[in-house]
Motif scaffolding. Structure first.
Motif, PDB file in Angstrom:
ATOM      1  N   LEU A 113       7.510  10.441  -0.390  1.00 24.15           N
ATOM      2  CA  LEU A 113       8.593   9.993  -1.270  1.00 24.15           C
ATOM      3  C   LEU A 113       8.221   9.980  -2.753  1.00 24.15           C
ATOM      4  CD1 LEU A 113      10.181   7.080   0.773  1.00 24.15           C
ATOM      5  CD2 LEU A 113      11.087   9.364   0.378  1.00 24.15           C
ATOM      6  N   GLY A 114       6.941   9.833  -3.075  1.00 28.36           N
ATOM      7  CA  GLY A 114       6.528   9.729  -4.468  1.00 28.36           C
ATOM      8  C   GLY A 114       7.017  10.864  -5.358  1.00 28.36           C
ATOM      9  N   PRO A 115       6.671  12.102  -5.049  1.00 31.04           N
ATOM     10  CA  PRO A 115       7.124  13.209  -5.905  1.00 31.04           C
ATOM     11  C   PRO A 115       8.649  13.336  -5.964  1.00 31.04           C
ATOM     12  CG  PRO A 115       5.306  13.909  -4.526  1.00 31.04           C
ATOM     13  CD  PRO A 115       5.712  12.549  -4.044  1.00 31.04           C
ATOM     14  N   THR A 116       9.316  13.055  -4.852  1.00 33.34           N
ATOM     15  CA  THR A 116      10.779  13.124  -4.825  1.00 33.34           C
ATOM     16  C   THR A 116      11.399  12.063  -5.715  1.00 33.34           C
ATOM     17  OG1 THR A 116      10.661  13.950  -2.557  1.00 33.34           O
ATOM     18  CG2 THR A 116      12.792  13.095  -3.303  1.00 33.34           C
ATOM     19  N   MET A 117      10.865  10.850  -5.648  1.00 31.54           N
ATOM     20  CA  MET A 117      11.389   9.764  -6.471  1.00 31.54           C
ATOM     21  C   MET A 117      11.197  10.049  -7.965  1.00 31.54           C
ATOM     22  SD  MET A 117      12.845   7.645  -4.506  1.00 31.54           S
ATOM     23  CE  MET A 117      13.121   6.353  -5.702  1.00 31.54           C
ATOM     24  N   ALA A 147       0.834  -1.207   0.000  1.00 33.06           N
ATOM     25  CA  ALA A 147       0.000   0.000   0.000  1.00 33.06           C
ATOM     26  C   ALA A 147       0.868   1.255   0.000  1.00 33.06           C
ATOM     27  CB  ALA A 147      -0.934  -0.009   1.207  1.00 33.06           C
ATOM     28  N   THR A 148       1.992   1.208   0.685  1.00 34.49           N
ATOM     29  CA  THR A 148       2.907   2.347   0.707  1.00 34.49           C
ATOM     30  C   THR A 148       3.529   2.562  -0.670  1.00 34.49           C
ATOM     31  OG1 THR A 148       3.366   1.996   3.047  1.00 34.49           O
ATOM     32  CG2 THR A 148       4.968   3.311   1.815  1.00 34.49           C
ATOM     33  N   LEU A 149       3.917   1.476  -1.323  1.00 33.27           N
ATOM     34  CA  LEU A 149       4.447   1.593  -2.688  1.00 33.27           C
ATOM     35  C   LEU A 149       3.395   2.171  -3.629  1.00 33.27           C
ATOM     36  CD1 LEU A 149       6.424  -1.757  -2.946  1.00 33.27           C
ATOM     37  CD2 LEU A 149       7.403   0.551  -3.111  1.00 33.27           C
ATOM     38  N   HIS A 150       2.163   1.722  -3.467  1.00 32.81           N
ATOM     39  CA  HIS A 150       1.092   2.259  -4.309  1.00 32.81           C
ATOM     40  C   HIS A 150       0.869   3.740  -4.023  1.00 32.81           C
ATOM     41  CE1 HIS A 150      -3.043   2.989  -5.721  1.00 32.81           C
ATOM     42  NE2 HIS A 150      -2.629   2.245  -6.724  1.00 32.81           N
ATOM     43  N   ALA A 151       0.869   4.121  -2.744  1.00 31.48           N
ATOM     44  CA  ALA A 151       0.708   5.537  -2.393  1.00 31.48           C
ATOM     45  C   ALA A 151       1.850   6.373  -2.976  1.00 31.48           C
ATOM     46  CB  ALA A 151       0.651   5.703  -0.872  1.00 31.48           C
ATOM     47  N   MET A 152       3.067   5.832  -2.943  1.00 32.05           N
ATOM     48  CA  MET A 152       4.217   6.522  -3.522  1.00 32.05           C
ATOM     49  C   MET A 152       4.011   6.720  -5.027  1.00 32.05           C
ATOM     50  SD  MET A 152       8.242   5.382  -3.675  1.00 32.05           S
ATOM     51  CE  MET A 152       8.147   4.650  -2.084  1.00 32.05           C
ATOM     52  N   ALA A 153       3.562   5.670  -5.691  1.00 28.07           N
ATOM     53  CA  ALA A 153       3.345   5.732  -7.136  1.00 28.07           C
ATOM     54  C   ALA A 153       2.265   6.752  -7.492  1.00 28.07           C
ATOM     55  CB  ALA A 153       2.965   4.350  -7.666  1.00 28.07           C
ATOM     56  N   THR A 206       4.251   0.004  -8.450  1.00 26.80           N
ATOM     57  CA  THR A 206       3.052  -0.834  -8.414  1.00 26.80           C
ATOM     58  C   THR A 206       3.357  -2.248  -8.898  1.00 26.80           C
ATOM     59  OG1 THR A 206       2.319   0.014 -10.569  1.00 26.80           O
ATOM     60  CG2 THR A 206       1.415   1.077  -8.589  1.00 26.80           C
ATOM     61  N   GLY A 207       4.354  -2.409  -9.742  1.00 30.87           N
ATOM     62  CA  GLY A 207       4.767  -3.764 -10.133  1.00 30.87           C
ATOM     63  C   GLY A 207       5.277  -4.551  -8.940  1.00 30.87           C
ATOM     64  N   ILE A 208       6.084  -3.912  -8.106  1.00 33.28           N
ATOM     65  CA  ILE A 208       6.565  -4.561  -6.881  1.00 33.28           C
ATOM     66  C   ILE A 208       5.389  -4.818  -5.934  1.00 33.28           C
ATOM     67  CG2 ILE A 208       8.018  -4.286  -4.827  1.00 33.28           C
ATOM     68  CD1 ILE A 208       9.899  -2.574  -6.661  1.00 33.28           C
ATOM     69  N   ALA A 209       4.459  -3.850  -5.853  1.00 30.91           N
ATOM     70  CA  ALA A 209       3.278  -4.015  -4.999  1.00 30.91           C
ATOM     71  C   ALA A 209       2.444  -5.218  -5.444  1.00 30.91           C
ATOM     72  CB  ALA A 209       2.431  -2.746  -5.005  1.00 30.91           C
ATOM     73  N   VAL A 210       2.333  -5.435  -6.744  1.00 30.94           N
ATOM     74  CA  VAL A 210       1.595  -6.600  -7.253  1.00 30.94           C
ATOM     75  C   VAL A 210       2.243  -7.886  -6.760  1.00 30.94           C
ATOM     76  CG1 VAL A 210       1.115  -7.930  -9.362  1.00 30.94           C
ATOM     77  CG2 VAL A 210       0.538  -5.505  -9.259  1.00 30.94           C
ATOM     78  N   LEU A 211       3.562  -7.964  -6.811  1.00 33.45           N
ATOM     79  CA  LEU A 211       4.256  -9.160  -6.324  1.00 33.45           C
ATOM     80  C   LEU A 211       4.002  -9.374  -4.833  1.00 33.45           C
ATOM     81  CD1 LEU A 211       7.642  -8.814  -8.238  1.00 33.45           C
ATOM     82  CD2 LEU A 211       5.689 -10.293  -8.798  1.00 33.45           C
ATOM     83  N   LEU A 248      -0.179   6.033   9.047  1.00 35.43           N
ATOM     84  CA  LEU A 248       1.001   6.852   9.321  1.00 35.43           C
ATOM     85  C   LEU A 248       2.135   6.481   8.380  1.00 35.43           C
ATOM     86  CD1 LEU A 248       2.497   8.902  11.221  1.00 35.43           C
ATOM     87  CD2 LEU A 248       3.254   6.889  12.488  1.00 35.43           C
ATOM     88  N   VAL A 249       2.431   5.185   8.294  1.00 32.32           N
ATOM     89  CA  VAL A 249       3.505   4.720   7.412  1.00 32.32           C
ATOM     90  C   VAL A 249       3.175   5.028   5.955  1.00 32.32           C
ATOM     91  CG1 VAL A 249       4.682   2.653   6.542  1.00 32.32           C
ATOM     92  CG2 VAL A 249       4.320   2.949   9.000  1.00 32.32           C
ATOM     93  N   GLN A 250       1.957   4.713   5.559  1.00 33.55           N
ATOM     94  CA  GLN A 250       1.558   4.927   4.169  1.00 33.55           C
ATOM     95  C   GLN A 250       1.659   6.400   3.790  1.00 33.55           C
ATOM     96  OE1 GLN A 250      -2.418   3.679   3.218  1.00 33.55           O
ATOM     97  NE2 GLN A 250      -2.202   4.202   1.086  1.00 33.55           N
TER      98      GLN A 250
END
Length: 195
Positions: free
Chosen positions: A144-148, A4-10, A175-180, A135-137
């Motif tokens: 981190l999303g915009p920075t990345m 979920a955090t990776l998705h939020a970042m994306a 999101t590819g990593i999130a799918v895995l 909080l983590v998400q």
């Protein structure tokens, strides 16, 4: 929470830079972008949330414990397939169609994380776990999303489309990593009873 955090970042990286990418890549004045993106999101995100939520409910009623995760991972794959062409599409109307498909299918992730968490978390810990999860998400994902995106854009050089490439790369990779991760978690949810 990692998926979920990776998705939020994306999503935060995509949404934060979308107006600039549209202005640079398709020559749309910034003043007109909000008037266009807002209605497109309303036409795609709300129906996406409702329809994908209904699919999650129907599958859950049929005994599929991992239904929220399964719907989310399929919708993320489809959202990736709709996002990837945005790196190369030159026609604004074609890009708008891919954007609507992207936002429709990307919306499914938001409800699946909460639904899964309510399934696997004991009721005595629900409040704390929900607080920690968001909080983590929010801290990691949204910050981190915009920075990345900018870091990836610099890796593509200083060309007019580098920001577009960085945005699409972050979205599809995260999101590819999130799918895995969702595939792994869905397997665990299917094998365990959380009653």
């Amino acid at each position: 929470p990692t998926a979920a955090t990776l998705h939020a970042m994306a999503v935060s990286g995509f949404n934060a830079w979308a107006p600039t990418v549209i202005a640079r890549g398709w020559g749309v004045p910034l003043a007109g972008i909000g008037r266009t993106l807002g209605p497109l999101m309303m036409l795609s995100v709300m129906p996406g949330l409702l329809l994908l939520g209904l699919v999650m409910d129907r599958l859950s009623k049929r005994g599929r414990r991992a239904a929220p995760l399964e719907v989310a991972l399929v919708s993320m794959v489809v959202a990736n397939l709709a996002t990837l062409p945005l790196a190369w599409v030159g026609d604004l109307k074609v890009a708008a169609v891919f954007y609507v498909l992207h936002t429709f299918f990307a919306s499914g992730m938001a409800s699946s994380a909460g639904a899964t968490m309510s399934q696997v978390t004991p009721s005595a810990l629900m409040g704390r776990m929900t607080s920690i999860f968001f909080l983590v998400q929010n801290l990691l994902g949204l910050a981190l999303g915009p920075t990345m995106v900018t870091l990836l854009a610099h890796a593509y050089g200083e060309g007019p489309h580098s920001l577009r490439y960085g945005t699409v790369t972050l979205y599809c990779a995260a999101t590819g990593i999130a799918v895995l991760l969702y595939l792994y978690t869905a397997g665990r949810v299917r094998r365990r009873s959380f009653d």
